[in-house]
Each structure stands twice: as structure tokens, then as C-alpha cells.
Design an enzyme around this catalytic site. Structure first.
Site, short mmCIF file in Angstrom:
data_model
loop_
_atom_site.label_atom_id
_atom_site.label_comp_id
_atom_site.label_asym_id
_atom_site.label_seq_id
_atom_site.Cartn_x
_atom_site.Cartn_y
_atom_site.Cartn_z
N HIS A 80 0.84 -1.19 0.00
CA HIS A 80 0.00 0.00 0.00
C HIS A 80 0.88 1.25 0.00
O HIS A 80 2.05 1.21 0.41
CB HIS A 80 -0.91 0.00 1.23
CG HIS A 80 -2.01 -1.00 1.15
ND1 HIS A 80 -3.01 -1.07 2.08
CD2 HIS A 80 -2.26 -1.99 0.25
CE1 HIS A 80 -3.85 -2.03 1.76
NE2 HIS A 80 -3.41 -2.62 0.65
N GLU A 82 0.80 3.82 1.88
CA GLU A 82 1.22 4.19 3.22
C GLU A 82 2.40 3.33 3.69
O GLU A 82 3.32 3.81 4.35
CB GLU A 82 0.06 4.04 4.21
CG GLU A 82 -1.18 4.81 3.83
CD GLU A 82 -2.16 4.00 2.97
OE1 GLU A 82 -3.38 4.22 3.13
OE2 GLU A 82 -1.73 3.16 2.15
N CYS A 108 -6.21 1.64 5.33
CA CYS A 108 -6.88 0.43 5.82
C CYS A 108 -6.43 0.17 7.26
O CYS A 108 -5.55 0.85 7.79
CB CYS A 108 -6.54 -0.75 4.92
SG CYS A 108 -4.82 -1.32 5.09
N CYS A 111 -2.55 -0.60 7.60
CA CYS A 111 -1.75 0.61 7.45
C CYS A 111 -1.97 1.56 8.63
O CYS A 111 -1.04 2.20 9.11
CB CYS A 111 -2.06 1.31 6.13
SG CYS A 111 -1.44 0.40 4.69
#
Length: 154
Positions: A80, A82, A108, A111
Site C-alpha cells: 500500500h 502508506e 486500511c 496501514c
């Protein structure tokens, strides 16, 4: 003379959107940047680990398996955005303690937990993500978060 300069939050969110254009995800392009004292510390976008084939090239495993959005995150080649911010900062020896995250999509749960642990204190995102537990954790950790749509910055 009036100040017509773009507000800092909008400036950084626009940069996060530009970063998202590097994404190699076929389902959702996400970009993120970490900022402290009006300086960009690290950037990230969602895509396969360095040196591995991208979904743009070989197709989306999640699509093939018909995995719904927001479920079974482990069934994906990509990191991801992040996560890539955290990795880029760590690889450069940059602490994210006290930083602000600007992300095109709300992080999410996985993260969110990582961002709390590295010390992110504020998050702005331009698209909500339906994850009640992630929001509960942000509130418990006293991380300020809010949706920041283009043109809405103060």
C-alpha cells in the site's frame, strides 16, 4: 495585496494525487506523502515491491480470485502507498514521529496500525474507506484525521 496562495493542506494533498499516478495497481491508484514542518519527508504509491513484476504487466491476482475491495489484503502483490511511505522513510533514516500523512484514500486497518506505531499524529485523505475499526484505533491513539476534498482546505 491579498494572499491567493494555495493553502498548505491542499498543496500537499495535490502532491499526494500526483504521486498516485505512479501506482501500478489496476484497481485503485493511491498516493501518500508524509510531511513535517511543511517539508515532505517521504512519498509512496501502491505497487509491487522493487524489482518484481507489476500488476500492470501480469494482471491482478485479486481480480483473478474475485476478492472484494477491503478484504484479504494479503492476497495482493502490491504494497500500500502508506506502507511505501514508511519503508521509504526508514530506508532514508527519516523518522515519521509527529508527521502528518496526506493520502488519496483513507488507510486500511493494517496501514492504520503501522502509521500509529511510527508516530503519525494527523491524517488527511480525500476518499473515505469503510473501516470502522481503523477509525476507532485512530481515535484511541488520538490521531487527528479528516477528509480533505480539493478546494476545501483552509
Amino acid at each position: 495585496m491579498s494572499d491567493t496562495r494555495m493553502p498548505w493542506p491542499e498543496y500537499f494533498m495535490r502532491i499526494a494525487h500526483v504521486v498516485s499516478e505512479r501506482s501500478t495497481c489496476l484497481r485503485r491508484k493511491v498516493g501518500a506523502i508524509a510531511v513535517r514542518d511543511k517539508r515532505i519527508l517521504a512519498t509512496g504509491y501502491n505497487g509491487a515491491p522493487a524489482g518484481l513484476k507489476h500488476c500492470l504487466d501480469i494482471g491482478c491476482l485479486r481480480e483473478k480470485l474475485q476478492v472484494p475491495s477491503g478484504q484479504r489484503h494479503e492476497l495482493c502483490r502490491a504494497l500500500h502507498a502508506e506502507q511505501n511511505v514508511i519503508i521509504q522513510a526508514a530506508a532514508s533514516g527519516v523518522s515519521l514521529e509527529g508527521a502528518t500523512l496526506y493520502c488519496t484514500t483513507q488507510p486500511c486497518l493494517i496501514c492504520t496500525k503501522m502509521l500509529i506505531n511510527v508516530g503519525i499524529r494527523t491524517m488527511y485523505f480525500s476518499e473515505s474507506y469503510p473501516d470502522e475499526l481503523a477509525q476507532d484505533m485512530l481515535e484511541e491513539a488520538e490521531v487527528h484525521y479528516e477528509v480533505l476534498l480539493p478546494g476545501e482546505a483552509e
